[in-house]
Design a protein around this motif. Structure first.
Motif, PDB file in Angstrom:
ATOM      1  N   LEU A   1      -5.829  -0.331  -7.078  1.00 29.44           N
ATOM      2  CA  LEU A   1      -6.193   0.378  -5.828  1.00 29.44           C
ATOM      3  C   LEU A   1      -4.930   0.382  -5.245  1.00 29.44           C
ATOM      4  O   LEU A   1      -4.256  -0.480  -4.901  1.00 29.44           O
ATOM      5  CB  LEU A   1      -7.697   0.044  -5.371  1.00 29.44           C
ATOM      6  N   ARG A   2      -4.823   1.177  -4.551  1.00 26.86           N
ATOM      7  CA  ARG A   2      -3.832   1.699  -3.398  1.00 26.86           C
ATOM      8  C   ARG A   2      -4.538   1.781  -1.790  1.00 26.86           C
ATOM      9  O   ARG A   2      -5.520   2.113  -1.429  1.00 26.86           O
ATOM     10  CB  ARG A   2      -3.244   2.544  -3.664  1.00 26.86           C
ATOM     11  N   VAL A   3      -3.770   1.113  -1.577  1.00 25.76           N
ATOM     12  CA  VAL A   3      -4.716   0.454   0.554  1.00 25.76           C
ATOM     13  C   VAL A   3      -2.877   0.986   1.468  1.00 25.76           C
ATOM     14  O   VAL A   3      -2.018   0.037   1.332  1.00 25.76           O
ATOM     15  CB  VAL A   3      -5.035  -0.571   1.104  1.00 25.76           C
ATOM     16  N   PRO A   4      -3.682   0.947   2.300  1.00 32.62           N
ATOM     17  CA  PRO A   4      -2.188   0.882   3.190  1.00 32.62           C
ATOM     18  C   PRO A   4      -2.898  -0.602   4.946  1.00 32.62           C
ATOM     19  O   PRO A   4      -2.549  -0.721   5.072  1.00 32.62           O
ATOM     20  CB  PRO A   4      -3.556   2.208   4.916  1.00 32.62           C
ATOM     21  N   ASP A   5      -2.663  -1.682   3.471  1.00 33.39           N
ATOM     22  CA  ASP A   5      -1.802  -2.394   3.767  1.00 33.39           C
ATOM     23  C   ASP A   5       0.004  -2.206   4.510  1.00 33.39           C
ATOM     24  O   ASP A   5       0.275  -1.562   4.225  1.00 33.39           O
ATOM     25  CB  ASP A   5      -2.210  -4.014   3.128  1.00 33.39           C
ATOM     26  N   GLY A   6      -0.131  -3.421   5.190  1.00 30.91           N
ATOM     27  CA  GLY A   6       1.260  -3.647   5.468  1.00 30.91           C
ATOM     28  C   GLY A   6       1.844  -4.574   5.745  1.00 30.91           C
ATOM     29  O   GLY A   6       0.710  -5.873   5.962  1.00 30.91           O
ATOM     30  N   THR A   7       3.241  -5.012   6.348  1.00 27.66           N
ATOM     31  CA  THR A   7       3.500  -6.939   7.359  1.00 27.66           C
ATOM     32  C   THR A   7       3.521  -6.539   8.277  1.00 27.66           C
ATOM     33  O   THR A   7       4.457  -5.596   8.878  1.00 27.66           O
ATOM     34  CB  THR A   7       4.306  -7.365   5.898  1.00 27.66           C
ATOM     35  N   ILE A   8       3.250  -7.258   8.897  1.00 24.87           N
ATOM     36  CA  ILE A   8       3.608  -7.878  10.550  1.00 24.87           C
ATOM     37  C   ILE A   8       4.228  -9.063  10.573  1.00 24.87           C
ATOM     38  O   ILE A   8       3.509 -10.419  10.519  1.00 24.87           O
ATOM     39  CB  ILE A   8       2.459  -7.726  11.067  1.00 24.87           C
ATOM     40  N   ASP A   9       5.201  -9.407  11.595  1.00 22.65           N
ATOM     41  CA  ASP A   9       5.628  -9.935  12.628  1.00 22.65           C
ATOM     42  C   ASP A   9       5.526 -10.576  13.206  1.00 22.65           C
ATOM     43  O   ASP A   9       5.415  -9.767  14.575  1.00 22.65           O
ATOM     44  CB  ASP A   9       7.121  -9.886  12.111  1.00 22.65           C
TER      45      ASP A   9
END
Lengths: 545, 429
Positions: A138-146
């Motif tokens: 599944l593709r989801v709108p996760d991302g990374t944050i510092d």
């Protein structure tokens, strides 16, 4: 004794405290932030840096999932330079329960999270290092944050709007006057100077440590600390967040971040009196590496850089529960109503993703108490550095003559503030940390503008010493620059060099094999064999001042 | 190819061994993977500097006499203290032939100043690091000028001066500071704020800039009697340039080690290679030995990464491949192994016992004492217990000593390398 008068006092320099300070400052409230160590040095800086889409919570905790996706969208606008919009995948392995996949799609719909099914082939195209044996994705709108940059940007904005920040200052107790909390007593842990800060409202945003703060005001508040451990892999082995599509468990996520990737997390109960002594256990490392390898087989062939752990700041609602089952929901306590102690509120629970919302809730209540009628503006006002979309090509052109890699790294870390950092003078862009492309100019900026008191703080603002060599050459160079820019005496610089290397060592110890051990032998050879740093004698505080 | 001896590892130990063998007429090859650990060293040769618990050893040979008795597995015990002495002075003579003058205070240690201004007991130092004149000036409490190149990121004298001032030996010695500007030597592409020690050394390997430098040093040093500077005096012409600069300035010029690469260590590395080549030794750089053929308790040949199917045959072999850092030892999640021949290794079964809790512990890290187990002739055992009578293990690969805690790394490398050569020569006679 030094005495400071202000309108609002915020205790705790994690994301929530920094966010609250900024929120108050944007509403024109004068505020002082007190942090016992460095900003983002507690739980905030000890997670995997995931910009949650909320998918992970969709099945078990719909409320949290909704908060996550709302904040996810806001942060992508206001904190651009702290975020990478990588996207995320939830993949089902052959041994996983295949029905969870469908359940997740359904619950994401309820939560309002865009979650699309992609073929295995497509998933492998998006993330080529993925285990090719996965059954579904599944593709989801996760991302990374510092989290370091995010917290620092909040603090910087607040300071530019007049707020005061006291780091390395521990609160020794709440000062009460009858049934009101009117201020805090604290101590500068570096100089030993005691001071008192008085204000109309105190916001306790000290996370898991909030239990002690409340206790000092005579209020009973029980925290439920749960330890989470993570392993850092010394290369960026994935470009999108990879989650395992199953009921939440240990080692089910790999998050890319800057130049590395992280495998997270475990969940272990810890006693409250041990929260400052937690370490990563051998079995956690084994679990994380084994599970990580199932998602991305390359894990087993890649050097492990370090391991670390944090304490989740969950408030125990009732009874004994597993750290994973307890709600990660936000808890806002008005101690006037709950405990008949005026002037004090506690904001706790939640997670990095919802820090802004937590800050908004805390600032709303604080302003109500202070009778300030201003609305929250943080959902619309970009953080310093994130005012406009980042355009690397434009920056490279603007800074012609400076190596592209330096411009790129500085822009990546500081967004539009790059204009305050870089200029075309050779001294300014000379590299100090070659792993992470940190220049002398960036260090100078951090020393002057970003509340940096030692090399460990400097690492959080710039990534110095966070690369493969873990500070072998740059730690000494940084120590020299502290003296050059008048940020420390020579004696303090020597001491902070020891402290920095000991701090790095804590995270390397649990993974001391292979190249990590080689690197340590080299580093120890330099700093002890060549420099004799372990033989330096440190006199009592203040002798050299 | 067939040699009398093939030496695996081109560091301090391997080259000392190779020089001794080649000098006696043996056909030798040294195979070296990469850079010698000398490039990261102080450039002084330590023999034995610390007893532990902060106690300094002043007379190392005297100390070794009793130390050896209670530490029979220590590489020095396996050599014997008179052989250690023989090896060290042999080493000094060899470097002398290559124009490196090593200072030693007879049988006693002397101190060299580290990058951070701590003092380390050592046995041999280059004359730009310590000599009789410096010692005299020091005894007279002459003023020191700590000078640095403006913008040099790998040396900060102020961090050292504070530690020197706290040392009783430096009480009542005045230390001033000053800056030197690089000559404009014309490479606009380079950022001088990113120069490493080697870049500066290259500038001053030519005579062109010495006069300008001397004038700057004189001004910056004021009325000091000696100028302490980051090691900068070139790799090849340093001896002449040191003398020249002292004449031009009328000052004693004194070099302090910096962050790696170590100019002082590179000089020794170059000298050893040059001496080995002069004696007819074959130095194979950039290749790695991957394994060998063992038959009847003997190593018959070794093969290398680049050599393909053509093996190197020899009567004797020396394994001087260094510790973890150099790749002589490899550690995995739960074990330590020797990667070339799978030799029996001394280590701890539990990984948590490989290291101390602090990064700067009082008694050093245990992993530094791991290594290939040998008998008193430095012959190792294979994993299945077979003794290899013609393979000798030397240097940092050896266990049961702690180079950093003891301050013994250089001495062990030299004396075990030399000892292996003697054993090989005796066996051939």
């Amino acid at each position: 004794m030094k005495r400071i008068e202000t309108e609002a006092i915020v205790i705790g320099g994690g994301a929530t405290g920094a966010g609250t300070l900024r929120d108050l400052s944007l509403r024109g409230v004068r505020a002082v932030l007190i942090e016992k160590s460095d900003i983002a040095s507690g739980t905030t800086g000890r997670n995997h840096g995931l910009l949650h889409s909320g998918t992970r919570y969709a099945v078990n905790d719909l409320e949290s999932a909704r908060e996550c996706i709302r904040e996810n969208k806001i942060l992508k606008k206001i904190a651009r330079h702290c975020i990478e919009d990588t996207g995320g995948l939830f993949v089902t392995l052959p041994e996983d329960d295949p029905s969870y996949h469908g359940k997740l799609i359904e619950h994401c719909k309820y939560a309002g999270i865009r979650c699309e099914e992609v073929s295995v082939q497509e998933a492998l195209r998006i993330e080529p290092n993925l285990n090719p044996n996965i059954l579904a994705a599944l593709r989801v709108p996760d991302g990374t944050i510092d989290p370091f940059r995010l917290t620092s940007a909040n603090v910087l904005d607040a300071q530019e709007r007049g707020a005061t920040v006291l780091t390395h200052t521990g609160v020794s107790g709440i000062i009460r006057e009858g049934d009101r909390a009117i201020g805090v007593r604290c101590r500068d842990r570096r100089t030993g100077v005691e001071l008192e800060v008085f204000g109309g409202i105190i916001v306790n945003a000290s996370g898991v440590w909030g239990q002690e703060i409340c206790a000092s005001a005579g209020i009973a508040l029980r925290m439920f600390p749960s330890k989470g451990s993570m392993v850092i892999i010394d290369y960026r082995i994935n470009n999108v967040v990879v989650n395992r599509c199953r009921v939440p468990s240990d080692g089910d996520i790999i998050v890319p971040g800057d130049t590395v990737s992280l495998i997270g997390t475990t969940s272990k109960k810890v006693e409250y009196d041990k929260i400052d002594e937690i370490t990563v256990d051998e079995d956690e490392i084994a679990t994380l590496l084994e599970s990580g390898e199932k998602l991305i087989p390359n894990v087993s062939r890649t050097r492990v850089l370090r391991a670390y752990c944090g304490v989740r700041p969950l408030i125990a609602v009732s009874g004994e529960m597993d750290g994973r089952e307890i709600s990660r929901g936000i808890v806002l306590i008005d101690h006037e109503r709950r405990d008949s102690v005026g002037g004090l509120i506690t904001i706790a629970g939640g997670k990095l993703m919802t820090y802004r919302l937590m800050a908004e809730m805390a600032a709303d209540l604080a302003c109500a108490k202070l009778k300030v009628r201003k609305k929250c503006r943080t959902q619309k006002t970009a953080l310093p550095g994130s005012e406009r979309k980042l355009d690397q090509a434009k920056s490279v052109k603007f800074f012609t003559g400076i190596p592209n890699s330096v411009v790129g790294s500085t822009l990546y870390r500081h967004g539009q503030r790059i204009r305050n950092i870089l200029h075309r003078e050779k001294r300014n862009y000379g590299l100090i940390c070659e792993c992470e492309m940190v220049t002398e100019g960036e260090i100078e900026y951090a020393l002057k503008k970003l509340n940096v008191k030692d090399i460990v703080d400097l690492r959080r603002r710039t990534r110095i010493g966070m690369g493969p060599c873990q500070g072998q050459l740059c730690a000494y160079r940084a120590a020299g620059l502290f003296v050059k820019y008048d940020s420390a005496t020579s004696a303090e610089s020597n001491k902070m060099l020891v402290d920095f290397l000991e701090e790095r060592w804590k995270g390397i110890k649990p993974v001391l094999w292979g190249d990590a051990l080689r690197e340590v032998e080299f580093c120890y050879w330099i700093y002890q064999g060549l420099f004799g740093l372990g033989d330096v004698r440190f006199p009592e505080e203040g002798e050299d001042r | 190819m067939r040699y009398d001896c093939v030496i695996i590892g081109g560091g301090l130990s391997g080259l000392t061994c190779g020089i001794r063998l080649a000098e006696k007429g043996a056909r030798c090859a040294v195979i070296s993977t990469g850079m010698s650990a000398l490039h990261f060293s102080s450039g002084s040769i330590d023999l034995f500097g610390n007893e532990g618990e902060g106690k300094i050893v002043f007379r190392p040979f005297e100390y070794l006499e009793k130390f050896i008795g209670s530490n029979p597995l220590h590489p020095y015990a396996r050599c014997g203290s008179s052989r250690v002495r023989e090896a060290l002075f042999y080493f000094r003579d060899q470097l002398d032939l290559e124009d490196i003058d090593l200072y030693n205070n007879d049988d006693a240690n002397h101190f060299h100043v580290t990058t951070l201004g701590t003092l380390k007991p050592t046995f041999f130092s280059q004359r730009s690091v310590f000599n009789e004149k410096i010692r005299l000036a020091f005894e007279k409490k002459s003023k020191i000028a700590a000078l640095n190149f403006e913008g040099y990121r790998d040396f900060y004298p102020e961090l050292a001066v504070i530690n020197l001032k706290r040392n009783v030996l430096f009480r009542n010695i005045e230390i001033s500071s000053g800056k030197i500007l690089y000559p404009d030597y014309g490479d606009p592409q380079r950022n001088p704020f990113e120069y490493r020690s080697i870049d500066i050394a290259r500038i001053f390997d030519t005579e062109r800039y010495l006069e300008d430098l001397a004038a700057q040093i004189r001004t910056a040093a004021g009325d000091a009697a000696f100028a302490a500077m980051p090691a900068f005096l070139g790799i090849t012409n340093f001896k002449r340039h040191h003398q020249l600069l002292q004449q031009l300035t009328g000052l004693l010029i004194y070099e302090i080690p910096t962050l790696p690469p170590s100019i002082l260590g590179m000089r020794i590395d170059n000298a050893l290679k040059s001496r080995f080549a002069a004696l007819g030794g074959v130095y194979i750089a950039g290749d790695t030995v991957r394994g060998g053929t063992i038959a009847g308790g003997r190593l018959e040949s070794v093969f290398t990464e680049n050599g393909g199917s053509s093996a190197l045959y020899a009567g004797s072999f020396v394994l001087a491949s260094g510790s973890f850092f150099s790749g002589g030892l490899v550690s995995e999640f739960s074990r330590v192994r020797e990667p070339v021949f799978g030799l029996r290794v001394y280590s701890h079964a539990e990984r948590s016992k490989w290291h101390a809790q602090e990064f700067f512990p009082r008694n050093g890290h245990p992993f530094l004492e791991f290594g290939v187990e040998t008998d008193e002739r430095f012959n190792p055992l294979t994993d299945d217990g077979q003794r290899l009578g013609n393979l000798y293990c030397t240097g940092a690969l050896l266990p049961h000593y702690n180079p950093i805690r003891e301050g013994s790394g250089g001495g062990v490398a030299v004396s075990t390398g030399y000892r292996a050569a003697e054993l090989i020569l005796a066996g051939n006679r």
